[in-house]
Design an enzyme around this catalytic site. Structure first.
Site, PDB file in Angstrom:
ATOM      1  N   SER A 179       0.845  -1.195   0.000  1.00 49.31           N
ATOM      2  CA  SER A 179       0.000   0.000   0.000  1.00 49.31           C
ATOM      3  C   SER A 179       0.892   1.262   0.000  1.00 49.31           C
ATOM      4  O   SER A 179       1.685   1.442  -0.921  1.00 49.31           O
ATOM      5  CB  SER A 179      -0.956  -0.071   1.203  1.00 49.31           C
ATOM      6  OG  SER A 179      -1.896   0.953   1.162  1.00 49.31           O
TER       7      SER A 179
ATOM      8  N   ASP B  30      -9.583  -4.546  -5.677  1.00 49.50           N
ATOM      9  CA  ASP B  30      -9.083  -3.341  -4.997  1.00 49.50           C
ATOM     10  C   ASP B  30      -9.764  -2.107  -5.585  1.00 49.50           C
ATOM     11  O   ASP B  30      -9.601  -1.790  -6.759  1.00 49.50           O
ATOM     12  CB  ASP B  30      -7.564  -3.270  -5.176  1.00 49.50           C
ATOM     13  CG  ASP B  30      -6.913  -2.197  -4.304  1.00 49.50           C
ATOM     14  OD1 ASP B  30      -7.600  -1.229  -3.922  1.00 49.50           O
ATOM     15  OD2 ASP B  30      -5.713  -2.328  -4.024  1.00 49.50           O
TER      16      ASP B  30
ATOM     17  N   HIS C 110      -8.553  -3.828  -1.248  1.00 49.82           N
ATOM     18  CA  HIS C 110      -7.231  -3.265  -0.971  1.00 49.82           C
ATOM     19  C   HIS C 110      -6.591  -3.901   0.267  1.00 49.82           C
ATOM     20  O   HIS C 110      -5.377  -4.142   0.298  1.00 49.82           O
ATOM     21  CB  HIS C 110      -7.349  -1.751  -0.774  1.00 49.82           C
ATOM     22  CG  HIS C 110      -6.030  -1.071  -0.610  1.00 49.82           C
ATOM     23  ND1 HIS C 110      -5.139  -0.916  -1.656  1.00 49.82           N
ATOM     24  CD2 HIS C 110      -5.423  -0.534   0.473  1.00 49.82           C
ATOM     25  CE1 HIS C 110      -4.044  -0.291  -1.220  1.00 49.82           C
ATOM     26  NE2 HIS C 110      -4.193  -0.052   0.067  1.00 49.82           N
TER      27      HIS C 110
END
Lengths: 340, 340
Positions: B142, B284, B314
């Site tokens: 991320s 995501d 995500h």
């Protein structure tokens, strides 16, 4: 100016005020009625309605999203653009007598849980006032689709065909979470004496659920602008403008109660016994097509489901006039044939 | 307790404090460095780091999301669970010397625009302090993936392989809009003296972007509970709990500046000249797989892209330990072979 009062055994709508002669092309009225609100018990409410078009045409109730109102399209009597005019081709309306209402709760005076069945009861009370036994069709979009489904469940003898666009039999839990947070943002603004900003932000969050990443990707730049030591994303100004305009014309109570009303919507698909046309948008992130498919599979009447594509997601009901006109031409022809 | 100070011509990191002996299995330190922040000019910042594992093992920088910190996994010296422990299988870490940092800005003391290249500069300064010329790999998830990409661009000689999970070369405009509204909710709370509630709501909104409708549909009921005249959706209590816990440990400034930092992230894919493994999650909604595909297509070095499925969207980088372990086994083997 004329006034009509009709009594039915269950409900006792009384007409407060009617604007427009019987002979004019459109009339508006306000009707008080005691609605047995499903979650809040009996409440006296004032239902505002508009009817447009001559009495001999097929009668259609046209119901929009939570920000729509009774003024569907311009007429000689009420010449300002209606919400259907704003979204595109309104010619099909000329072949119908069109009835619509302001949503119960939309004026912010009713601070109680309202649901879609309550809106359906309000519509039925207006039909009583207007002397309309049964609608040839309901065309409902988004919230209006949910109200149409509720009406088909509670008043099956009073509608011959339902067109439900971008609405399902229940809210999706993810969409409910999204709306719950919007209501909490409104509460933050209210408690802290900045109701307008709370409402504006809630509306902006709602806008994201109405649209799609595809639209934003095509429309807005990825690079933010640094402005006074903070980054402003490319879409922020557009969103803020939409939020502020909306906050100016909407009360917090109306927003919260209508938003909540979507989450309280719940009907059993098998309880829909009216021929139905359903429209889903493949990219709709608020009302997923799978939920509309499940509804279609459960309805106890002839049903046609069309799944359309649009980069506008849920808002395709407003932004794809050609596709919607095509659906309506087919659905209402079919309905008129059935009624002929 | 020992202290080390190393000078480089461009930057002059000075070690404030080191906890843990050179001979222990893990050490922590704080290093002050003047970072030339890309949007805010030179700022003296204190970078907190942790290093774990013996010096002869391959060195990997492990970088998590914006809420991660320098404590990746438990050690004898620092026995509390690290963020990688919390997400699953941390055994692969035992075969590596692991370096990590607290994100610049995460303590809320730096109220200026920070971007991912600034975080990469902070990591480089820590490597100077630790006498590490080059990393065998960066594993970034991320926000950590974005910082890894920035590091590969600004310090290509200092990393031999990059594993970037759920991160792309630029933010998606829809995700940026979502974050901008979160920052505006924080601002509403701050201005109105309810910072904790603003932060909590912002985090709850962020949670929705990290997860998926699929997960919510499986996990939460569609029917809300009427509680004191208002509807509470099935997910509201869970979201509120997550938001409140997060608000308690995070400052508004840290939230806003790290959120903004994601929107300021921008690298040219072709400027990545380090062998790279990319992981995208098909579901995501924050970092769409198409953006990671575009990144993969542009990188000027060998690149492998894996697209995985997960109902967690995500957050799959935290919630799918087996799939991630599999990716790492393959990527880091490959890296170690290349380095052998």
């Amino acid at each position: 100016m004329s006034a009509v009062a009709i009594r039915t055994p269950q409900q006792t709508p009384s007409v407060l005020r009617v604007v427009g002669e019987r002979t004019s092309d459109a009339r508006r009225g306000e009707t008080t009625v005691v609605l047995p609100l499903r979650h809040a018990g009996p409440h006296e409410v004032c239902v505002r309605w508009e009817v447009r078009g001559p009495a001999h045409l097929p009668v259609v109730a046209v119901l929009g999203g939570i920000s729509a109102n009774r003024h569907v399209a311009a007429s000689r009597t009420f010449a300002e653009r209606g919400w259907w005019d704003a979204q595109g081709d309104a010619r099909w309306l000329a072949a119908h007598r069109v009835v619509s209402i302001d949503w119960v709760g939309s004026d912010g005076t009713l601070d109680a849980p309202i649901d879609t069945a309550d809106q359906a009861a309000a519509l039925a009370a207006v039909l009583d006032v207007l002397g309309i036994d049964a609608l040839d069709a309901i065309v409902g979009c988004s919230y209006g689709a949910m109200v149409g489904l509720a009406f088909a469940t509670t008043h099956p003898a009073r509608v011959r065909h339902l067109v439900a666009i971008a609405g399902a039999h229940r809210p999706h839990p993810f969409a409910s979470a999204w709306r719950a947070l919007q209501r909490n943002v409104v509460a933050l603004g209210q408690l802290q004496c900045d109701e307008a900003q709370g409402l504006s932000l809630a509306r902006q969050l709602a806008m994201l659920s109405y649209r799609t990443p595809e639209e934003f990707g095509a429309r807005f730049d990825a690079t933010p602008i640094l402005d006074g030591g903070s980054a402003r994303c490319a879409s922020e100004a557009w969103l803020a403008e939409r939020g502020a305009a909306w906050a100016q014309k909407t009360s917090a109570t109306a927003f919260v109660r209508l938003s909540e009303s979507i989450d309280l919507h719940e009907i059993l698909p098998s309880s829909v016994r009216v021929p139905t046309t359903l429209v889903a948008f493949a990219e709709d992130r608020l009302v997923p097509p799978d939920d509309i498919r499940a509804l279609a599979a459960g309805i106890s009447a002839p049903v046609r489901l069309q799944v359309l594509h649009s980069p506008y997601g849920h808002d395709a009901f407003l932004k794809e006039p050609d596709a919607i006109a095509h659906v309506l031409a087919r659905a209402l022809d079919c309905c008129e044939e059935a009624c002929a």
